[in-house]
Write a protein that holds these residues in place. Structure first.
Motif, PDB file in Angstrom:
ATOM      1  N   GLY A  35      42.696  29.608  44.077  1.00  0.00           N
ATOM      2  CA  GLY A  35      41.962  28.800  43.718  1.00  0.00           C
ATOM      3  C   GLY A  35      42.277  27.349  43.036  1.00  0.00           C
ATOM      4  N   ASP A 104      37.129  31.335  49.911  1.00  0.00           N
ATOM      5  CA  ASP A 104      38.312  31.762  48.890  1.00  0.00           C
ATOM      6  C   ASP A 104      38.108  33.355  48.551  1.00  0.00           C
ATOM      7  OD1 ASP A 104      39.743  32.336  46.391  1.00  0.00           O
ATOM      8  OD2 ASP A 104      39.247  30.592  45.554  1.00  0.00           O
ATOM      9  N   ARG A 144      46.289  33.777  32.433  1.00  0.00           N
ATOM     10  CA  ARG A 144      45.271  32.750  32.830  1.00  0.00           C
ATOM     11  C   ARG A 144      44.396  32.217  32.171  1.00  0.00           C
ATOM     12  NH1 ARG A 144      42.616  33.941  38.820  1.00  0.00           N
ATOM     13  NH2 ARG A 144      42.030  36.123  37.972  1.00  0.00           N
ATOM     14  N   ARG A 148      38.483  36.115  31.768  1.00  0.00           N
ATOM     15  CA  ARG A 148      37.875  37.173  32.649  1.00  0.00           C
ATOM     16  C   ARG A 148      38.050  38.571  32.381  1.00  0.00           C
ATOM     17  NH1 ARG A 148      39.329  35.056  38.772  1.00  0.00           N
ATOM     18  NH2 ARG A 148      39.534  37.470  38.971  1.00  0.00           N
TER      19      ARG A 148
END
Ligand code: ADP
Ligand code: CDP
Ligand code: MG
Length: 209
Positions: A35, A104, A144, A148
């Motif tokens: 990404g 992606d 990150r 998520r």
């Protein structure tokens, strides 16, 4: 740009007749930097970035009837049936005026790969492969911070297994066709992008660096 491929228009959700699109598959393990580098490629080389994972997450948010199934599969690190993902990709390509796309995180298994080819008739120009050791990917995913549901150690381990068992064979398949451009993805973002630029620049000279 290399050969431009015309859609075969065989699928349920067809690309418009004669819409010619160039597609690059961007692959690599979870956290390898797909990404991040796609954002750079978009800026420098004018591609449109389509992340299969982002499209699936948007589908959950939209309240689609498939939302619960997709959400459960992502939490388990499993690969969503290709008909769902391919429809989202086709719609995104169709709705976009651009003619060159970075796809992606897709194809992630043989079923993804074969179904996309059958339904769209599209062959990738090449596959950009971010090669990164698991320990580095794990560190990146744990840091990150995008909220998520799948960036926890338990799901990360499952995603690594799926990557090794199902996604690497797809990369091998394209490698045997001479289509893989492998990038050493363990370096800092800027250095990785220098290597990416070397892959794109010869075919995209119109855009200044
Ligand atoms: N070359 C790099 N070095 C260190 N961290 C990176 C690098 N590339 C990306 N990251 C970070 O690692 C995490 C995962 O990157 P991301 O681009 O989302 O990977 P992917 O899409 O392959 O899962 C993000 O937090 C990102 O900022
Ligand atoms: N082709 C794809 C891509 C993603 N996915 C799902 O979406 C999750 C997250 O994908 P992603 O590409 O956003 O993940 P990263 O590799 O960017 O970390 C995967 O673990 C799968 O559960 C899928 O089912 N099929
Ligand atoms: Mg990603």
């Amino acid at each position: 740009m290399g050969t431009v491929v015309e859609s075969a228009n065989q699928g349920a959700v067809n690309l418009p007749t004669n819409k010619k699109v160039a597609v690059i598959f961007v692959l690599g393990g979870p956290g390898s930097g797909k990404g991040t580098q796609c954002t750079n490629i978009v800026e420098h080389f004018g591609y449109t970035h389509l992340s299969a994972g982002d499209l699936l997450r948007a589908e959950i948010k939209s309240g689609s009837e498939n939302g619960t199934m997709i959400s459960n599969m992502i939490k388990e690190g499993k690969i969503v049936p290709s008909e769902v993902t391919i429809k989202l990709l086709q719609r995104a390509i169709q709705e976009n005026g651009n003619d060159k796309f970075l796809i992606d995180g897709f194809p992630r298994n043989e079923e993804n790969r074969a179904a996309f080819e059958l339904v769209t008739g599209i062959e990738p120009e090449f596959v950009l492969f971010f090669d990164c050791p698991e320990a580095e990917m794990e560190k990146r995913l744990l840091g990150r911070n995008q909220g998520r549901e799948d960036d926890n150690i338990e799901t990360i381990r499952k995603r690594f297994n799926v990557y090794m068992e199902s996604s690497l064979p797809v990369i091998e398949y394209y490698n045997s066709k001479g289509k893989v451009r492998k990038i050493d993805a363990v370096k800092p973002v800027g250095e990785v992008f220098e290597a990416v630029k070397a892959v794109f620049a010869p075919a995209n000279e119109k855009v200044a660096a």
